[in-house]
Every structure is written in structure tokens, then in C-alpha cells.
Design a protein around this motif. Sequence first.
Motif, PDB file in Angstrom:
ATOM      1  N   ILE A  89       0.817  -1.223   0.000  1.00 53.83           N
ATOM      2  CA  ILE A  89       0.000   0.000   0.000  1.00 53.83           C
ATOM      3  C   ILE A  89       0.851   1.273   0.000  1.00 53.83           C
ATOM      4  N   ALA A  90       2.191   1.107  -0.018  1.00 52.82           N
ATOM      5  CA  ALA A  90       3.100   2.247  -0.189  1.00 52.82           C
ATOM      6  C   ALA A  90       4.441   1.687  -0.641  1.00 52.82           C
ATOM      7  N   THR A  91       5.126   2.454  -1.490  1.00 51.59           N
ATOM      8  CA  THR A  91       6.422   1.988  -1.981  1.00 51.59           C
ATOM      9  C   THR A  91       7.515   2.993  -1.650  1.00 51.59           C
ATOM     10  N   CYS A  92       8.756   2.501  -1.683  1.00 46.84           N
ATOM     11  CA  CYS A  92       9.912   3.352  -1.453  1.00 46.84           C
ATOM     12  C   CYS A  92      11.051   2.801  -2.302  1.00 46.84           C
ATOM     13  N   ARG A  93      11.959   3.687  -2.708  1.00 54.34           N
ATOM     14  CA  ARG A  93      13.116   3.226  -3.478  1.00 54.34           C
ATOM     15  C   ARG A  93      14.400   3.460  -2.703  1.00 54.34           C
ATOM     16  N   HIS A  94      15.230   2.418  -2.671  1.00 49.00           N
ATOM     17  CA  HIS A  94      16.590   2.563  -2.116  1.00 49.00           C
ATOM     18  C   HIS A  94      17.550   2.023  -3.163  1.00 49.00           C
ATOM     19  N   GLY A  95      18.326   2.886  -3.774  1.00 46.71           N
ATOM     20  CA  GLY A  95      19.197   2.462  -4.877  1.00 46.71           C
ATOM     21  C   GLY A  95      18.330   1.941  -6.013  1.00 46.71           C
ATOM     22  N   ASP A  96      18.603   0.714  -6.459  1.00 47.57           N
ATOM     23  CA  ASP A  96      17.819   0.133  -7.552  1.00 47.57           C
ATOM     24  C   ASP A  96      16.628  -0.663  -7.043  1.00 47.57           C
ATOM     25  N   THR A  97      16.490  -0.751  -5.735  1.00 49.65           N
ATOM     26  CA  THR A  97      15.437  -1.609  -5.181  1.00 49.65           C
ATOM     27  C   THR A  97      14.184  -0.809  -4.842  1.00 49.65           C
ATOM     28  N   LEU A  98      13.066  -1.189  -5.498  1.00 46.62           N
ATOM     29  CA  LEU A  98      11.768  -0.619  -5.136  1.00 46.62           C
ATOM     30  C   LEU A  98      11.118  -1.645  -4.216  1.00 46.62           C
ATOM     31  N   PHE A  99      10.712  -1.214  -3.030  1.00 48.29           N
ATOM     32  CA  PHE A  99      10.183  -2.186  -2.061  1.00 48.29           C
ATOM     33  C   PHE A  99       8.905  -1.667  -1.413  1.00 48.29           C
ATOM     34  N   SER A 100       8.274  -2.536  -0.624  1.00 47.07           N
ATOM     35  CA  SER A 100       7.039  -2.156   0.075  1.00 47.07           C
ATOM     36  C   SER A 100       7.398  -1.354   1.323  1.00 47.07           C
ATOM     37  N   ALA A 101       6.963  -0.095   1.365  1.00 47.49           N
ATOM     38  CA  ALA A 101       7.157   0.701   2.577  1.00 47.49           C
ATOM     39  C   ALA A 101       6.037   0.414   3.560  1.00 47.49           C
ATOM     40  N   ALA A 102       4.880  -0.059   3.026  1.00 42.63           N
ATOM     41  CA  ALA A 102       3.762  -0.443   3.883  1.00 42.63           C
ATOM     42  C   ALA A 102       2.934  -1.493   3.160  1.00 42.63           C
ATOM     43  N   LEU A 103       2.277  -2.346   3.948  1.00 47.07           N
ATOM     44  CA  LEU A 103       1.451  -3.410   3.380  1.00 47.07           C
ATOM     45  C   LEU A 103       0.155  -3.513   4.164  1.00 47.07           C
ATOM     46  N   ARG A 104      -0.835  -4.135   3.516  1.00 48.01           N
ATOM     47  CA  ARG A 104      -2.082  -4.388   4.235  1.00 48.01           C
ATOM     48  C   ARG A 104      -2.786  -5.597   3.645  1.00 48.01           C
ATOM     49  N   TRP A 105      -3.253  -6.460   4.527  1.00 48.75           N
ATOM     50  CA  TRP A 105      -4.167  -7.525   4.118  1.00 48.75           C
ATOM     51  C   TRP A 105      -5.241  -7.600   5.193  1.00 48.75           C
ATOM     52  N   GLU A 106      -6.500  -7.393   4.767  1.00 46.21           N
ATOM     53  CA  GLU A 106      -7.622  -7.339   5.702  1.00 46.21           C
ATOM     54  C   GLU A 106      -7.308  -6.415   6.881  1.00 46.21           C
ATOM     55  N   ASN A 107      -7.307  -6.935   8.111  1.00 45.71           N
ATOM     56  CA  ASN A 107      -7.079  -6.065   9.274  1.00 45.71           C
ATOM     57  C   ASN A 107      -5.601  -5.943   9.642  1.00 45.71           C
ATOM     58  N   PHE A 108      -4.715  -6.561   8.859  1.00 44.62           N
ATOM     59  CA  PHE A 108      -3.284  -6.550   9.198  1.00 44.62           C
ATOM     60  C   PHE A 108      -2.540  -5.505   8.369  1.00 44.62           C
ATOM     61  N   TYR A 109      -1.936  -4.541   9.076  1.00 43.09           N
ATOM     62  CA  TYR A 109      -1.182  -3.451   8.444  1.00 43.09           C
ATOM     63  C   TYR A 109       0.277  -3.532   8.900  1.00 43.09           C
ATOM     64  N   GLY A 110       1.152  -3.030   8.065  1.00 41.91           N
ATOM     65  CA  GLY A 110       2.544  -2.978   8.502  1.00 41.91           C
ATOM     66  C   GLY A 110       3.268  -1.842   7.819  1.00 41.91           C
ATOM     67  N   THR A 111       4.183  -1.191   8.559  1.00 41.64           N
ATOM     68  CA  THR A 111       5.039  -0.168   7.947  1.00 41.64           C
ATOM     69  C   THR A 111       6.495  -0.575   8.163  1.00 41.64           C
TER      70      THR A 111
END
Lengths: 251, 195
Positions: free
Chosen positions: B152-174
Motif C-alpha cells: 500500500i506504499a512503496t519506497c526506493r533505495h538504490g535500484d530496489t523498489l520495495f514495500s514501505a507499507a502493506l495491508r491484508w484485511e485487518n493486518f497493516y505494517g510499515t
Amino acid sequence: MVAKRIIPCLDVKDGVVVKGINFEGLREVGDAVEMGVQYARDGADELVYLDISATREGRSTFAELVKRIARGIDIPFTVGGGIGSVEDAARLLEAGADKISVNSSALADPSLISRIAEKYGSQFVVVAIDAKCVEGRWICTTHGGTRFTDRELFSWAREAQERGAGEILFTSMDHDGTRAGYACGVYAQLDSLLSIPVIASGGAGSVQDIVDVLTEGRASAALAASIFHYNQIPIPALKRALQQANIPVRL
Amino acid sequence: MIAIIDYEAGNICSVQNALERLGAPYQLTADPELICRADKVILPGVGNAAQAMASLRASGLDTEIRSLRQPVLGICVGLQLMCRSSEEGPVDCMGLLDARVRKFPETPEAKVPHMGWNSIGNLEGKLFKDLPGGSYVYFVHSYYPELCPDTIATCRHGDTLFSAALRWENFYGTQFHPEKSGSVGAAILQNFLAL
């Protein structure tokens, strides 16, 4: 891309923020927590609090202060001054510090860097180096630049990195307090020598000085004290100027 | 009441301090009953994912977390434990979020750990309500969750685009630390509390 950081540094003596040139003629400038909160609001990316208390009482006041700082501010902060053991570092971590900086105690016993880094991670350990240029060689000093060691800046910075330092905070004692600009060439050399971020400290007097050290000097962060304490350069204006100079900053 | 899960996952007082600044009542607890009854649950974590997962399993809290139906927020290593697996160990994690956690490749342009303020984009959902893409948040990590359908959010570090945040149903993570991310971080925490 990781933003370049602006870091106000606050010297704390017996619980209050003081400022002087080369540790002489200290002047009280304000409350550590209030100043930190204000800097965070103004857009500082990180704060450094250095305990310059000389007494045991002063030191324990500082640990209490770190707890108050951690409760009050919502950006990362580093604390330094008088950290001589893993236990000292642990106490400050528990009080809420995000990072600690070690300086003369690491010079006296370099294994301190590895012992703290192994226990709490490299991201927690900043190695601060105060050096002076003597006949073309940068020599590490202690006691506010008054005592010379047998260490040379570049080899010591390299060793600190190998021992697990997460960042190097280098202060040129020749530039500190002069407000005539940072030692840009030395920072550029450190950057090419090291893989960890370098924080520049000592000599900031104008916005252009900060632009120079973040571009020419390739520093990851610029630290300064008096220009921020006396609001000579307000942080919001500084950040906008850096952005105009195409430096990636957090606005 | 917010339950902050207490499972020996390093220094987590910054999360407590952030909730105090927001005036949100919380309890630091490992008691399954209290966690189950909480309105919101936060799973913090710093340090090593394999060790953190082991202490979560040893206390049976992993099973408890999987059964939660209220909003749960994993922060940093807390988020990584909610993913499928981590290369740090390696270790199998709780599998609530569809990402694997991988180690950043080290390059001269992208130092590891990825530490400092970085901007996030492709912001989706209520966690990022009223926050513009390009907002800066504070990261400290060497391992990252991959992009996946739960991103649900992305971030770039060097060449790597990764998940800065995720969500599935009631589970969120940053992956970043909202509790150290100034006013943007406070807004994200406030959005989580308002879910």
C-alpha cells in the motif's frame, strides 16, 4: 533516495543547553526538550545532544533528560558525551536514545565500538572524531582539541567503520567556531574512503557553507549549533535553499 | 485501548512515547486476553527477525496474533514477522502479508542499512489519508519486504523498489518508523488509531 540531513547540535551541561566557542565562556541558551521540540517542528531531520557535564551529578541529570527528550520529540536523536562502556550505552538506549556517539573513549579503547555495535547494531553507533591539521596531517584530538593523540583521522575513521560504526561525525577543530565554512575537501576524502555516512561538523556560518559541504564535500548530513541556536539561519529557509540547489531534502 | 505486544523485541519505548504524545491510552502486554480485547494492536520490533520470531513462537503469541480481527499494525521488524518469510535467519514468519523479506544488495549509491529519511509513494487506503505521495518518513533497516499485491506504499533505495507499507484485511505494517517520522508519522499513527 535518502534525504541529506540537517542536524542541530545541542551541548548540554547539568541539564541545560549551553553554547560557547571551544568550550570557553559557556552561555546558557535554553531548555533541551523545548529547543528539540521547536527544531523538530522547524524541520530538523535529527538532533544531537552532547553532554559536556564534568561531574557525576551532571551525568545522571543527563540520563534523566534523555528520557524527557524521548518523550517530547518525534524525530531520531543521538546522544554523546562520557559514554565509556557498553553499560553506559545501554542506559541511554533504555532512556530512549536512537543512537549514541563515542569519541575519546573509543580512541582509548577501540573495541568499545565493536562491543556496542555487536550488541545493539551499527545503526546505533556514531563515532565522533575531533581532528586538527598539523603540518598537512589530520591528527585526532581529545578534550575539545587541546590534547593530541597518535591517531590520524583517515586511518581511524576507516578502523571505526571496520569495527562496526554506523556513521562518522567528523569535526574539524580548525574550523569549529569560526563560522567560515566546513573543511569540504576533508569530507570529500572521507566519503570516498568510507561506505558509511559522514556527518560534517564545524565551521557553518552561512547557507552556502551547508550547500558546499553537502555537494562538494559529499557529506550525508550537516551538523551545526550556533547558527541554529541564535536563529541566524532558520531551518525552514535553509531547507528551501538546499532544495533550490537540487539537494534532496525532506520538506 | 491499544495493546502494544511485549515480546522482548528490543527497545520499543519510542512507540509508547508516540502514543503518549497522541494521547492514546495503551498497555504494553503479552497477555493474550488483553491483546484479544484491545481496540487496536501494535506489534513493534527492532533487531534480528529470526530471534524476534523465535521469542514470538516461544510465547505462543504468533497464534494469538493470527486470530486477531481488530486492526493490527506491525512496525519495522514487527511488519517483517507478519510477512511470509525473511532472509534474516532465514526464518518462516506468520504469513499474514504476501511478501518475502529480502536483504538489500549493498552498492556505493545505496548504503546498507537503509537509514534516514526517504520518500514514499503509491499511497493507498486509509492509513495514508490526507498524506501526499512523496512524504518523507524515517527508515532503519537492512532487509525489505518485496512488492506484492498487499503493498500500500512503496519506497526506493538504490535500484530496489520495495514495500514501505502493506495491508491484508485487518493486518497493516510499515517498514518505516512512524513513531520517529515527525508530523507525517504522527498523522499515519493517528490514521491507524482512527480505523
